[in-house]
Design a protein around this motif. Structure first.
Motif, short mmCIF file in Angstrom:
data_model
loop_
_atom_site.label_atom_id
_atom_site.label_comp_id
_atom_site.label_asym_id
_atom_site.label_seq_id
_atom_site.Cartn_x
_atom_site.Cartn_y
_atom_site.Cartn_z
N ILE A 27 0.84 -1.21 0.00
CA ILE A 27 0.00 0.00 0.00
C ILE A 27 0.87 1.25 0.00
O ILE A 27 0.59 2.21 -0.74
CB ILE A 27 -0.94 0.00 1.22
N PHE A 46 -6.40 5.16 -0.20
CA PHE A 46 -5.47 4.68 0.81
C PHE A 46 -6.23 4.05 1.99
O PHE A 46 -5.88 2.96 2.45
CB PHE A 46 -4.59 5.82 1.32
N MET A 64 -7.85 0.61 1.06
CA MET A 64 -6.88 -0.49 1.05
C MET A 64 -6.41 -0.83 2.47
O MET A 64 -6.25 -2.00 2.82
CB MET A 64 -5.69 -0.15 0.15
N LEU A 65 -6.21 0.20 3.30
CA LEU A 65 -5.79 -0.03 4.68
C LEU A 65 -6.88 -0.76 5.46
O LEU A 65 -6.60 -1.71 6.21
CB LEU A 65 -5.46 1.30 5.35
N SER A 114 -6.95 -4.38 4.53
CA SER A 114 -5.79 -5.08 5.09
C SER A 114 -6.00 -5.39 6.58
O SER A 114 -5.63 -6.47 7.05
CB SER A 114 -4.52 -4.24 4.90
N SER A 158 -6.75 -3.44 -5.02
CA SER A 158 -7.94 -3.31 -4.17
C SER A 158 -8.91 -4.45 -4.41
O SER A 158 -9.48 -5.02 -3.46
CB SER A 158 -8.64 -1.97 -4.45
N PRO A 167 -3.47 -0.03 -8.83
CA PRO A 167 -4.18 0.13 -7.56
C PRO A 167 -5.57 -0.50 -7.56
O PRO A 167 -5.99 -1.09 -6.56
CB PRO A 167 -4.26 1.65 -7.39
#
Length: 235
Positions: A18, A211, A214-215, A218, A72, A68
Protein backbone atom coordinates in the motif's frame (compact mmCIF):
# COMPACT_ATOMS: atom_id res chain seq x y z
CA UNK A 1 12.99 -24.75 4.42
CA UNK A 2 9.46 -23.67 5.25
CA UNK A 3 8.33 -20.06 5.10
CA UNK A 4 5.37 -19.19 7.29
CA UNK A 5 3.10 -16.19 6.66
CA UNK A 6 1.24 -15.41 9.86
CA UNK A 7 -1.37 -12.65 10.33
CA UNK A 8 1.10 -9.94 11.40
CA UNK A 9 3.55 -10.86 8.65
CA UNK A 10 0.79 -10.82 6.05
CA UNK A 11 -0.42 -7.43 7.26
CA UNK A 12 3.11 -6.00 7.07
CA UNK A 13 3.44 -7.22 3.49
CA UNK A 14 0.07 -5.76 2.47
CA UNK A 15 0.81 -2.46 4.23
CA UNK A 16 4.18 -2.27 2.50
CA UNK A 17 2.51 -2.72 -0.89
CA UNK A 18 0.00 0.00 0.00
CA UNK A 19 2.82 2.42 0.85
CA UNK A 20 4.55 1.67 -2.46
CA UNK A 21 1.31 2.27 -4.37
CA UNK A 22 0.69 5.47 -2.40
CA UNK A 23 4.15 6.74 -3.35
CA UNK A 24 3.62 5.89 -7.02
CA UNK A 25 0.21 7.59 -6.95
CA UNK A 26 1.71 10.80 -5.54
CA UNK A 27 4.44 10.66 -8.21
CA UNK A 28 1.77 10.16 -10.89
CA UNK A 29 -0.18 13.18 -9.65
CA UNK A 30 2.90 15.40 -9.63
CA UNK A 31 3.91 14.35 -13.15
CA UNK A 32 0.36 14.85 -14.40
CA UNK A 33 -0.14 18.27 -12.79
CA UNK A 34 3.28 19.80 -13.44
CA UNK A 35 4.29 18.10 -16.68
CA UNK A 36 1.50 16.52 -18.73
CA UNK A 37 -1.34 19.02 -18.17
CA UNK A 38 0.78 22.10 -19.03
CA UNK A 39 1.83 20.41 -22.28
CA UNK A 40 -1.78 19.60 -23.18
CA UNK A 41 -2.87 23.15 -22.42
CA UNK A 42 -0.14 24.56 -24.65
CA UNK A 43 -0.85 21.95 -27.37
CA UNK A 44 2.77 20.85 -27.27
CA UNK A 45 3.90 17.31 -27.89
CA UNK A 46 7.10 15.47 -27.18
CA UNK A 47 8.59 12.11 -27.93
CA UNK A 48 7.32 9.44 -25.58
CA UNK A 49 4.29 11.41 -24.37
CA UNK A 50 1.92 8.44 -24.71
CA UNK A 51 4.35 6.24 -22.81
CA UNK A 52 4.65 8.69 -19.91
CA UNK A 53 0.88 9.25 -19.85
CA UNK A 54 0.34 5.48 -19.75
CA UNK A 55 2.66 5.11 -16.74
CA UNK A 56 0.91 7.96 -14.93
CA UNK A 57 -2.51 6.39 -15.45
CA UNK A 58 -1.14 3.00 -14.44
CA UNK A 59 -0.65 4.10 -10.82
CA UNK A 60 -3.11 6.99 -10.37
CA UNK A 61 -5.62 6.13 -7.62
CA UNK A 62 -8.37 7.96 -9.50
CA UNK A 63 -8.04 5.90 -12.67
CA UNK A 64 -9.84 2.62 -13.36
CA UNK A 65 -8.44 -0.73 -14.49
CA UNK A 66 -4.90 -0.09 -13.29
CA UNK A 67 -2.52 -1.46 -10.65
CA UNK A 68 -4.18 0.13 -7.56
CA UNK A 69 -7.60 -0.98 -8.79
CA UNK A 70 -6.36 -4.53 -9.30
CA UNK A 71 -4.75 -4.58 -5.85
CA UNK A 72 -7.94 -3.31 -4.17
CA UNK A 73 -9.98 -5.94 -6.01
CA UNK A 74 -7.46 -8.58 -4.94
CA UNK A 75 -7.81 -7.54 -1.29
CA UNK A 76 -11.59 -7.86 -1.59
CA UNK A 77 -11.26 -11.31 -3.17
CA UNK A 78 -8.94 -12.40 -0.33
CA UNK A 79 -11.54 -11.19 2.19
CA UNK A 80 -14.29 -13.09 0.36
CA UNK A 81 -12.15 -16.25 0.26
CA UNK A 82 -11.24 -16.10 3.96
CA UNK A 83 -14.87 -15.49 4.93
CA UNK A 84 -15.92 -18.49 2.84
CA UNK A 85 -13.28 -20.71 4.45
CA UNK A 86 -14.34 -19.63 7.94
CA UNK A 87 -17.97 -20.31 7.00
CA UNK A 88 -17.08 -23.83 5.87
CA UNK A 89 -15.17 -24.37 9.11
CA UNK A 90 -18.13 -23.17 11.20
CA UNK A 91 -20.43 -25.44 9.21
CA UNK A 92 -18.14 -28.43 9.83
CA UNK A 93 -18.33 -27.81 13.57
CA UNK A 94 -22.10 -27.24 13.33
CA UNK A 95 -21.79 -23.54 14.09
CA UNK A 96 -23.70 -20.63 12.60
CA UNK A 97 -22.12 -20.34 9.18
CA UNK A 98 -24.64 -18.54 6.95
CA UNK A 99 -23.54 -15.12 8.21
CA UNK A 100 -19.98 -15.85 7.08
CA UNK A 101 -21.17 -16.99 3.65
CA UNK A 102 -23.32 -13.87 3.37
CA UNK A 103 -20.34 -11.62 4.08
CA UNK A 104 -18.28 -13.62 1.61
CA UNK A 105 -20.85 -12.89 -1.09
CA UNK A 106 -20.85 -9.16 -0.20
CA UNK A 107 -17.08 -8.93 -0.55
CA UNK A 108 -17.13 -10.91 -3.78
CA UNK A 109 -19.65 -8.43 -5.17
CA UNK A 110 -17.49 -5.51 -4.01
CA UNK A 111 -14.47 -7.02 -5.76
CA UNK A 112 -16.43 -7.24 -9.03
CA UNK A 113 -17.66 -3.70 -8.48
CA UNK A 114 -14.09 -2.51 -7.93
CA UNK A 115 -13.01 -3.84 -11.32
CA UNK A 116 -16.14 -2.95 -13.30
CA UNK A 117 -17.34 0.22 -11.46
CA UNK A 118 -20.93 -1.00 -11.10
CA UNK A 119 -21.60 1.70 -8.50
CA UNK A 120 -20.97 4.45 -11.05
CA UNK A 121 -23.92 3.21 -13.10
CA UNK A 122 -26.15 4.26 -10.18
CA UNK A 123 -25.04 7.90 -10.31
CA UNK A 124 -27.25 8.97 -13.24
CA UNK A 125 -30.26 6.94 -12.06
CA UNK A 126 -30.06 8.21 -8.49
CA UNK A 127 -29.62 11.82 -9.60
CA UNK A 128 -32.60 11.53 -11.91
CA UNK A 129 -34.80 10.21 -9.10
CA UNK A 130 -33.63 12.46 -6.25
CA UNK A 131 -32.17 15.51 -8.05
CA UNK A 132 -29.15 15.68 -5.74
CA UNK A 133 -25.83 17.48 -6.05
CA UNK A 134 -23.12 18.89 -3.78
CA UNK A 135 -21.91 16.20 -1.37
CA UNK A 136 -24.12 13.78 -3.31
CA UNK A 137 -22.51 14.66 -6.65
CA UNK A 138 -21.33 11.04 -6.71
CA UNK A 139 -24.89 9.90 -6.02
CA UNK A 140 -24.06 6.20 -5.70
CA UNK A 141 -23.20 6.88 -2.04
CA UNK A 142 -26.94 7.10 -1.28
CA UNK A 143 -28.01 3.54 -2.28
CA UNK A 144 -24.74 2.08 -1.01
CA UNK A 145 -25.11 4.00 2.27
CA UNK A 146 -28.62 2.58 2.71
CA UNK A 147 -27.33 -0.92 1.94
CA UNK A 148 -24.61 -0.42 4.57
CA UNK A 149 -27.18 0.55 7.22
CA UNK A 150 -29.27 -2.53 6.39
CA UNK A 151 -26.22 -4.79 6.65
CA UNK A 152 -25.26 -3.19 9.96
CA UNK A 153 -28.67 -4.03 11.44
CA UNK A 154 -28.62 -7.57 10.04
CA UNK A 155 -25.12 -8.34 11.35
CA UNK A 156 -25.43 -6.70 14.78
CA UNK A 157 -26.22 -10.01 16.52
CA UNK A 158 -23.51 -11.73 14.50
CA UNK A 159 -20.88 -9.32 15.86
CA UNK A 160 -22.07 -9.88 19.44
CA UNK A 161 -21.26 -13.60 19.12
CA UNK A 162 -17.63 -12.99 18.16
CA UNK A 163 -14.67 -12.58 20.55
CA UNK A 164 -14.12 -9.00 21.72
CA UNK A 165 -10.73 -8.69 20.05
CA UNK A 166 -12.18 -9.81 16.73
CA UNK A 167 -15.11 -7.40 17.09
CA UNK A 168 -12.74 -4.50 17.76
CA UNK A 169 -10.70 -5.35 14.66
CA UNK A 170 -13.85 -5.76 12.55
CA UNK A 171 -15.18 -2.39 13.72
CA UNK A 172 -11.81 -0.69 13.19
CA UNK A 173 -11.45 -2.09 9.67
CA UNK A 174 -15.05 -1.13 8.82
CA UNK A 175 -14.54 2.41 10.17
CA UNK A 176 -11.35 2.91 8.16
CA UNK A 177 -12.81 1.42 4.97
CA UNK A 178 -16.15 3.26 5.18
CA UNK A 179 -14.40 6.55 5.96
CA UNK A 180 -12.57 6.19 2.66
CA UNK A 181 -15.28 4.63 0.52
CA UNK A 182 -18.26 6.76 1.62
CA UNK A 183 -17.44 9.61 4.01
CA UNK A 184 -14.55 11.09 2.02
CA UNK A 185 -16.40 10.45 -1.24
CA UNK A 186 -19.05 13.02 -0.29
CA UNK A 187 -16.83 16.12 0.16
CA UNK A 188 -14.83 14.81 -2.78
CA UNK A 189 -17.96 15.06 -4.92
CA UNK A 190 -18.60 18.62 -3.75
CA UNK A 191 -15.05 19.66 -4.65
CA UNK A 192 -15.28 17.95 -8.06
CA UNK A 193 -18.58 19.67 -8.86
CA UNK A 194 -17.44 23.15 -7.80
CA UNK A 195 -13.71 23.21 -8.58
CA UNK A 196 -13.08 20.37 -11.02
CA UNK A 197 -11.22 17.08 -11.00
CA UNK A 198 -7.76 18.64 -10.95
CA UNK A 199 -8.24 20.86 -7.92
CA UNK A 200 -5.49 20.16 -5.33
CA UNK A 201 -8.07 19.34 -2.65
CA UNK A 202 -9.75 16.79 -4.93
CA UNK A 203 -6.37 15.13 -5.57
CA UNK A 204 -5.72 14.91 -1.83
CA UNK A 205 -9.20 13.58 -1.09
CA UNK A 206 -9.18 10.75 -3.63
CA UNK A 207 -5.68 9.78 -2.52
CA UNK A 208 -6.89 9.55 1.10
CA UNK A 209 -10.02 7.70 -0.05
CA UNK A 210 -8.20 4.90 -1.83
CA UNK A 211 -5.47 4.68 0.81
CA UNK A 212 -8.04 4.22 3.60
CA UNK A 213 -9.98 1.65 1.57
CA UNK A 214 -6.88 -0.49 1.05
CA UNK A 215 -5.79 -0.03 4.68
CA UNK A 216 -9.25 -0.98 5.97
CA UNK A 217 -9.28 -4.15 3.88
CA UNK A 218 -5.79 -5.08 5.09
CA UNK A 219 -6.90 -4.67 8.72
CA UNK A 220 -9.93 -6.85 7.98
CA UNK A 221 -7.71 -9.55 6.47
CA UNK A 222 -5.56 -9.37 9.61
CA UNK A 223 -8.72 -9.75 11.73
CA UNK A 224 -9.92 -12.78 9.74
CA UNK A 225 -6.55 -14.55 9.75
CA UNK A 226 -6.17 -13.86 13.48
CA UNK A 227 -9.66 -15.23 14.16
CA UNK A 228 -8.83 -18.66 12.74
CA UNK A 229 -5.03 -18.47 13.10
CA UNK A 230 -4.42 -18.93 9.39
CA UNK A 231 -0.85 -19.45 8.21
CA UNK A 232 0.68 -20.28 4.86
CA UNK A 233 3.74 -22.49 4.56
CA UNK A 234 5.82 -22.72 1.41
CA UNK A 235 8.46 -25.42 1.12
Amino acid sequence: MDISFHPKSLFRILFGIILVLLTLNVASILINVFYILPLLESSQTFYGFNYVNFLVRLFDFNEEMNVPTFFSALLLVICAFLLFIIGKSERFFQGKYLDWFGLSFVFLFLSIDEMTSIHELLITTTKAQLNVSGIFFFAWVIPYGIALLVLSVIYYKFLKRLPRTTVRLFVLSAFVYITGALLIEMPEGWVAENYGFYDPLFLILYTCEEFLEMLGLSIFIYALTSYKSFSLKIA
